[in-house]
Design a protein around this motif. Sequence first.
Motif, PDB file in Angstrom:
ATOM      1  N   ARG A   1      46.992 -64.472   3.212  1.00  0.00           N
ATOM      2  CA  ARG A   1      47.333 -65.532   4.159  1.00  0.00           C
ATOM      3  C   ARG A   1      47.783 -64.895   5.478  1.00  0.00           C
ATOM      4  NH1 ARG A   1      49.591 -71.003   3.644  1.00  0.00           N
ATOM      5  NH2 ARG A   1      50.715 -71.505   5.565  1.00  0.00           N
ATOM      6  N   ASP A   2      47.251 -65.383   6.575  1.00  0.00           N
ATOM      7  CA  ASP A   2      47.675 -64.903   7.887  1.00  0.00           C
ATOM      8  C   ASP A   2      49.111 -65.341   8.156  1.00  0.00           C
ATOM      9  OD1 ASP A   2      46.912 -63.791  10.685  1.00  0.00           O
ATOM     10  OD2 ASP A   2      47.813 -65.742  11.087  1.00  0.00           O
ATOM     11  N   ALA A   3      49.961 -64.388   8.525  1.00  0.00           N
ATOM     12  CA  ALA A   3      51.363 -64.687   8.819  1.00  0.00           C
ATOM     13  C   ALA A   3      51.734 -64.103  10.176  1.00  0.00           C
ATOM     14  CB  ALA A   3      52.263 -64.142   7.713  1.00  0.00           C
ATOM     15  N   THR A   4      50.906 -64.386  11.166  1.00  0.00           N
ATOM     16  CA  THR A   4      51.129 -63.846  12.506  1.00  0.00           C
ATOM     17  C   THR A   4      51.447 -64.924  13.536  1.00  0.00           C
ATOM     18  OG1 THR A   4      48.758 -63.908  13.003  1.00  0.00           O
ATOM     19  CG2 THR A   4      49.634 -61.875  12.051  1.00  0.00           C
ATOM     20  N   THR A   5      51.489 -66.192  13.109  1.00  0.00           N
ATOM     21  CA  THR A   5      51.854 -67.283  14.021  1.00  0.00           C
ATOM     22  C   THR A   5      52.864 -68.193  13.335  1.00  0.00           C
ATOM     23  OG1 THR A   5      49.989 -68.634  13.260  1.00  0.00           O
ATOM     24  CG2 THR A   5      49.644 -67.277  15.223  1.00  0.00           C
ATOM     25  N   TYR A   6      53.724 -68.807  14.134  1.00  0.00           N
ATOM     26  CA  TYR A   6      54.756 -69.701  13.606  1.00  0.00           C
ATOM     27  C   TYR A   6      54.144 -70.984  13.049  1.00  0.00           C
ATOM     28  CZ  TYR A   6      58.188 -66.830  16.129  1.00  0.00           C
ATOM     29  OH  TYR A   6      58.961 -65.802  16.582  1.00  0.00           O
ATOM     30  N   GLY A   7      54.816 -71.567  12.065  1.00  0.00           N
ATOM     31  CA  GLY A   7      54.409 -72.861  11.545  1.00  0.00           C
ATOM     32  C   GLY A   7      54.912 -73.996  12.415  1.00  0.00           C
ATOM     33  N   PRO A   8      54.512 -75.235  12.126  1.00  0.00           N
ATOM     34  CA  PRO A   8      54.973 -76.383  12.903  1.00  0.00           C
ATOM     35  C   PRO A   8      56.491 -76.567  12.797  1.00  0.00           C
ATOM     36  CG  PRO A   8      53.122 -76.971  11.476  1.00  0.00           C
ATOM     37  CD  PRO A   8      53.583 -75.625  11.040  1.00  0.00           C
ATOM     38  N   ARG A   9      57.068 -77.181  13.818  1.00  0.00           N
ATOM     39  CA  ARG A   9      58.477 -77.558  13.788  1.00  0.00           C
ATOM     40  C   ARG A   9      58.650 -78.841  12.988  1.00  0.00           C
ATOM     41  NH1 ARG A   9      61.455 -76.385  19.269  1.00  0.00           N
ATOM     42  NH2 ARG A   9      60.500 -74.418  19.899  1.00  0.00           N
ATOM     43  N   ALA A  10      59.878 -79.094  12.547  1.00  0.00           N
ATOM     44  CA  ALA A  10      60.187 -80.366  11.909  1.00  0.00           C
ATOM     45  C   ALA A  10      60.034 -81.500  12.923  1.00  0.00           C
ATOM     46  CB  ALA A  10      61.607 -80.340  11.354  1.00  0.00           C
ATOM     47  N   LEU A  11      59.906 -82.744  12.414  1.00  0.00           N
ATOM     48  CA  LEU A  11      59.723 -83.898  13.297  1.00  0.00           C
ATOM     49  C   LEU A  11      60.847 -83.994  14.320  1.00  0.00           C
ATOM     50  CD1 LEU A  11      58.562 -86.813  10.961  1.00  0.00           C
ATOM     51  CD2 LEU A  11      57.180 -85.239  12.335  1.00  0.00           C
ATOM     52  N   GLN A  12      60.482 -84.060  15.585  1.00  0.00           N
ATOM     53  CA  GLN A  12      61.456 -84.128  16.678  1.00  0.00           C
ATOM     54  C   GLN A  12      60.729 -84.430  17.965  1.00  0.00           C
ATOM     55  OE1 GLN A  12      62.642 -79.829  17.946  1.00  0.00           O
ATOM     56  NE2 GLN A  12      61.934 -79.667  15.816  1.00  0.00           N
ATOM     57  N   ALA A  13      61.473 -84.914  18.951  1.00  0.00           N
ATOM     58  CA  ALA A  13      60.926 -85.088  20.287  1.00  0.00           C
ATOM     59  C   ALA A  13      60.907 -83.724  20.961  1.00  0.00           C
ATOM     60  CB  ALA A  13      61.782 -86.062  21.090  1.00  0.00           C
ATOM     61  N   LEU A  14      59.758 -83.310  21.480  1.00  0.00           N
ATOM     62  CA  LEU A  14      59.635 -82.002  22.109  1.00  0.00           C
ATOM     63  C   LEU A  14      59.900 -82.083  23.604  1.00  0.00           C
ATOM     64  CD1 LEU A  14      56.476 -80.377  20.472  1.00  0.00           C
ATOM     65  CD2 LEU A  14      58.868 -79.723  20.151  1.00  0.00           C
ATOM     66  N   ASP A  15      60.580 -81.077  24.113  1.00  0.00           N
ATOM     67  CA  ASP A  15      60.702 -80.918  25.545  1.00  0.00           C
ATOM     68  C   ASP A  15      59.278 -80.802  26.132  1.00  0.00           C
ATOM     69  OD1 ASP A  15      60.773 -79.221  28.075  1.00  0.00           O
ATOM     70  OD2 ASP A  15      62.922 -79.498  27.737  1.00  0.00           O
TER      71      ASP A  15
ATOM     72  N   LEU B   1      58.071 -76.772   6.418  1.00  0.00           N
ATOM     73  CA  LEU B   1      58.968 -75.866   5.705  1.00  0.00           C
ATOM     74  C   LEU B   1      58.393 -74.443   5.662  1.00  0.00           C
ATOM     75  CD1 LEU B   1      60.256 -78.227   2.885  1.00  0.00           C
ATOM     76  CD2 LEU B   1      61.154 -77.822   5.198  1.00  0.00           C
ATOM     77  N   TYR B   2      58.627 -73.754   6.761  1.00  0.00           N
ATOM     78  CA  TYR B   2      58.144 -72.390   6.941  1.00  0.00           C
ATOM     79  C   TYR B   2      59.280 -71.507   7.428  1.00  0.00           C
ATOM     80  CZ  TYR B   2      53.650 -74.735   6.649  1.00  0.00           C
ATOM     81  OH  TYR B   2      52.595 -75.494   6.216  1.00  0.00           O
TER      82      TYR B   2
ATOM     83  N   LYS C   1      55.282 -64.461  10.021  1.00  0.00           N
ATOM     84  CA  LYS C   1      55.629 -65.765  10.567  1.00  0.00           C
ATOM     85  C   LYS C   1      54.890 -66.875   9.831  1.00  0.00           C
ATOM     86  CE  LYS C   1      56.335 -63.771  15.174  1.00  0.00           C
ATOM     87  NZ  LYS C   1      55.865 -63.747  16.585  1.00  0.00           N
ATOM     88  N   GLY C   2      55.501 -68.074   9.846  1.00  0.00           N
ATOM     89  CA  GLY C   2      54.854 -69.231   9.247  1.00  0.00           C
ATOM     90  C   GLY C   2      54.660 -69.097   7.750  1.00  0.00           C
ATOM     91  N   VAL C   3      55.660 -68.524   7.069  1.00  0.00           N
ATOM     92  CA  VAL C   3      55.556 -68.303   5.623  1.00  0.00           C
ATOM     93  C   VAL C   3      56.044 -69.558   4.886  1.00  0.00           C
ATOM     94  CG1 VAL C   3      56.315 -66.888   3.692  1.00  0.00           C
ATOM     95  CG2 VAL C   3      55.991 -65.843   5.959  1.00  0.00           C
ATOM     96  N   PRO C   4      55.232 -70.193   4.064  1.00  0.00           N
ATOM     97  CA  PRO C   4      55.677 -71.409   3.360  1.00  0.00           C
ATOM     98  C   PRO C   4      56.681 -71.055   2.261  1.00  0.00           C
ATOM     99  CG  PRO C   4      53.465 -70.803   2.653  1.00  0.00           C
ATOM    100  CD  PRO C   4      53.824 -69.861   3.771  1.00  0.00           C
TER     101      PRO C   4
END
Length: 498
Positions: free
Chosen positions: A52-66, A80-81, A25-28
Amino acid sequence: MENIIVDTSYGKLQGAQEGPVLTFKGVPFARPPIGALRFCAPELPEPWPGVRDATTYGPRALQALDPQLAAEATVDEDCLYLNVWTPGLGQGRRPVLVWIHGGALVSGSGSEPQYDGTKFAFDGDMIVVTLNYRLGAAGFLYLGDLLGEKYASSGNSGLLDIVAALKWVHDNIARFGGDPGRVTIMGESAGAMCVGALLALPAAQGFFQQAILESGAGQTTRDTASATSFTRRFLAGLGLSAHDAKKLLTLSTDELLAAQIRFIQSESIGGVRHLRYFGPVVDGTTLPHYPLDAVAQGKGARVPLLLGTNRDEARLYMALDPQLTHPDRQILHTLFGSNSATAADAYATARQKHPPEEAWAIVLTDYLYRLGVIHLAREQAYQHLPVWLYRFDWDKTSHGAFHSLELPFVWNTLNRPHPLQIPFRFTFGAEEYALAEQMHAAWIAFIRNGNPNVTTLPPWPTYANDERETMLFNTVSRVVSLPPEQDPANYQRHGLTF
């Protein structure tokens, strides 16, 4: 942690075992599109030292979050992950599914729980890749006419992000047990419209061998004049003129996101209106042709397609916003631009057979989704290329077979809580679980073999313009020949013009 390491072109990744599959997860897959790279085409990622640790997701693209997501998810221009699910490493060359999320091109991510790739990876013995791409202004604001050649591709930055992910898959997926020559791209809603555009995008050619489009087909693509008109309105929302467009380059991330949120709030109707504002741009270079025109002229990707719509797509938006419950010419113009008069005529015709609300739902569904999908299926058939058409008809909800309802059936995740189950009053029983198994198997068959036929469903022929045979998915699925139809006079079928 178990030593699950893959050596990619850019460095080593530490993955994890999650149930029956391995995840990374979270691979650039590209350099962070920040600073001088804002609004520009993505660049290759920088290599990293060590593991590189790839066990957590990367950030989301710019957006309003619920608000429910705000505590557990972050947004960033550095977004960009991608994420990989694999049944095992170095064990054959499996087919690859690359998922492109929906969300009106202003929300969503490849890390949403409903896109967990475990079921597809395990049930289909395949590699699943989900990804983020730039959304909203960062991904689809066209600045070529205002800021010059350097930003000529800015209206398609989000598409080019997807291409960068596909290139990463092409170069690296064999190290995860995948076959770079057996890639299927799949998307829903805005994701499907991105898939439709990728069929015509020269930079994407050769990176995928087939495609699945759920409720979208590239019909939100627009010309540079319409795109620039939208950009001027976006600037006006910031108190800027076209001459001040360069100031967009120096806004902070928070300021850019705040401007996007304000603009969407001021312009939106029922979650739909901004889908028609942000979208791919026929800029003459990155995207030389409208997707439908490219397919019709034999200039697009000549690959097998599986595509379709839900019977009552627009019911979702009508339920979420009272403004969309009844016909309104201003809404029609906002949604359909130069096709608004044609849509109004279609409503008048539908009113002769249906009550007002039902007629309105039919027209919105047709002009938002169904017509674009039908046109793509037609042109694919005219080119003698394989295409299978479906319609999702399961409607045991208070709002029928609404937009996106097919997703948990395709992904076979009916056991996960659905956010609309309570307000839209539906539950899943044995018949629904059987339908999910059937649809999931059909999608797996297409991804693996290029043909969605499975023994648990009726024989599903390819779509042909004389027979128009279409699979109707329901608790008892069947194939029907849809009635012939002609485009209305003055209907512009290939994209949006305002």
